[in-house]
Design an enzyme around this catalytic site. Sequence first.
Site, mmCIF file in Angstrom:
data_model
loop_
_atom_site.group_PDB
_atom_site.id
_atom_site.type_symbol
_atom_site.label_atom_id
_atom_site.label_comp_id
_atom_site.label_asym_id
_atom_site.label_seq_id
_atom_site.Cartn_x
_atom_site.Cartn_y
_atom_site.Cartn_z
ATOM 1 N N ASP A 271 41.929 29.237 -11.854
ATOM 2 C CA ASP A 271 41.172 28.036 -12.235
ATOM 3 C C ASP A 271 42.054 26.798 -12.182
ATOM 4 O O ASP A 271 41.643 25.746 -11.687
ATOM 5 C CB ASP A 271 40.585 28.193 -13.645
ATOM 6 C CG ASP A 271 39.372 29.118 -13.678
ATOM 7 O OD1 ASP A 271 38.753 29.347 -12.614
ATOM 8 O OD2 ASP A 271 39.039 29.603 -14.778
ATOM 9 N N ARG B 171 37.056 27.789 -19.510
ATOM 10 C CA ARG B 171 37.606 27.715 -18.157
ATOM 11 C C ARG B 171 37.861 26.278 -17.702
ATOM 12 O O ARG B 171 38.967 25.980 -17.245
ATOM 13 C CB ARG B 171 36.721 28.508 -17.198
ATOM 14 C CG ARG B 171 36.731 29.991 -17.603
ATOM 15 C CD ARG B 171 35.977 30.853 -16.669
ATOM 16 N NE ARG B 171 36.645 30.879 -15.355
ATOM 17 C CZ ARG B 171 36.221 31.622 -14.347
ATOM 18 N NH1 ARG B 171 35.147 32.381 -14.493
ATOM 19 N NH2 ARG B 171 36.864 31.613 -13.193
ATOM 20 N N HIS C 217 44.270 33.394 -5.748
ATOM 21 C CA HIS C 217 44.489 34.765 -6.228
ATOM 22 C C HIS C 217 45.556 35.494 -5.401
ATOM 23 O O HIS C 217 46.160 36.445 -5.873
ATOM 24 C CB HIS C 217 43.180 35.571 -6.195
ATOM 25 C CG HIS C 217 42.334 35.363 -7.420
ATOM 26 N ND1 HIS C 217 42.825 35.481 -8.696
ATOM 27 C CD2 HIS C 217 41.017 35.066 -7.555
ATOM 28 C CE1 HIS C 217 41.856 35.257 -9.570
ATOM 29 N NE2 HIS C 217 40.748 34.985 -8.902
ATOM 30 N N HIS D 59 40.167 28.359 -6.012
ATOM 31 C CA HIS D 59 40.367 29.413 -7.005
ATOM 32 C C HIS D 59 40.621 30.749 -6.302
ATOM 33 O O HIS D 59 41.595 31.445 -6.589
ATOM 34 C CB HIS D 59 39.119 29.481 -7.910
ATOM 35 C CG HIS D 59 39.038 30.680 -8.805
ATOM 36 N ND1 HIS D 59 39.135 30.589 -10.173
ATOM 37 C CD2 HIS D 59 38.840 31.995 -8.536
ATOM 38 C CE1 HIS D 59 39.023 31.796 -10.706
ATOM 39 N NE2 HIS D 59 38.833 32.675 -9.733
ATOM 40 N N GLU D 60 39.743 31.088 -5.363
ATOM 41 C CA GLU D 60 39.843 32.400 -4.705
ATOM 42 C C GLU D 60 41.114 32.506 -3.854
ATOM 43 O O GLU D 60 41.780 33.544 -3.867
ATOM 44 C CB GLU D 60 38.601 32.666 -3.858
ATOM 45 C CG GLU D 60 37.283 32.691 -4.629
ATOM 46 C CD GLU D 60 37.229 33.675 -5.788
ATOM 47 O OE1 GLU D 60 38.075 34.593 -5.856
ATOM 48 O OE2 GLU D 60 36.358 33.519 -6.660
ATOM 49 N N HIS E 202 37.842 37.371 -17.089
ATOM 50 C CA HIS E 202 37.563 35.937 -17.086
ATOM 51 C C HIS E 202 37.387 35.474 -18.537
ATOM 52 O O HIS E 202 36.663 36.107 -19.309
ATOM 53 C CB HIS E 202 36.271 35.624 -16.326
ATOM 54 C CG HIS E 202 36.305 36.048 -14.886
ATOM 55 N ND1 HIS E 202 35.984 37.327 -14.483
ATOM 56 C CD2 HIS E 202 36.633 35.362 -13.768
ATOM 57 C CE1 HIS E 202 36.109 37.402 -13.169
ATOM 58 N NE2 HIS E 202 36.504 36.229 -12.711
ATOM 59 N N GLU F 60 42.925 34.907 -13.675
ATOM 60 C CA GLU F 60 41.781 34.006 -13.510
ATOM 61 C C GLU F 60 42.110 32.600 -14.004
ATOM 62 O O GLU F 60 41.646 31.608 -13.430
ATOM 63 C CB GLU F 60 40.560 34.566 -14.251
ATOM 64 C CG GLU F 60 40.088 35.908 -13.718
ATOM 65 C CD GLU F 60 39.733 35.870 -12.230
ATOM 66 O OE1 GLU F 60 39.254 34.833 -11.747
ATOM 67 O OE2 GLU F 60 39.950 36.889 -11.556
HETATM 68 ZN ZN LIG Z 1 38.953 34.687 -9.754
#
Ligand SMILES: [Zn+2]
Length: 167
Positions: free
Chosen positions: A69, A133, A8, A4-5, A127, A65
């Site tokens: 995900d 999510r 970004h 996920h990170e 988020h 976000e």
């Molecule tokens: Zn994030």
Amino acid sequence: MIGHEISHGFDDQGSKYDGTGTLNNWWTAEDRKNFETRTKALTAQFNSYEPLPGLHVNGAFTLGENIADLAGLTITYKAYHISLGGKPAPVLDGYTGDQRLFLSVGQIWRSKYREGALRAQILSNEHAPAHFRPLGATRNIDAWYDAFDVKPGDKYYLPPDQRVHLW
Ligand SMILES: [Zn+2]
């Protein structure tokens, strides 16, 4: 979450910065157009979620976000299968490997909100509320349909041509 990170760096905002962190569009026009077409569909999906009567998730506000995900789960699924080294995953407690992977995504987002906190989250946090999510990501992953035999008519079924595949 690591996937996920990392993603970004390639979402609607991160993709506008180059490898040195400078605001510099390093994508081709065709890549950008393709990305925007696909992410528009993800925005529309999240706009359709209604956590409180009359109050929908803001798909544009939460887009980065939601991209992360979906990208995180996509790479996790690939990494899981690479980790199996070509061998079938064991069935544990009656669940296949893919089922356990998708169930784990649902488990990490278990949560409860009071109405005010949920309203504040929807209106002011980039988020989506926690229960959207895992849902928002898994229904775009083809393997999720196979893992749980999700079929047309099921609440969160998406036809294959409406599933968003980003990476
Ligand atoms: Zn994030």
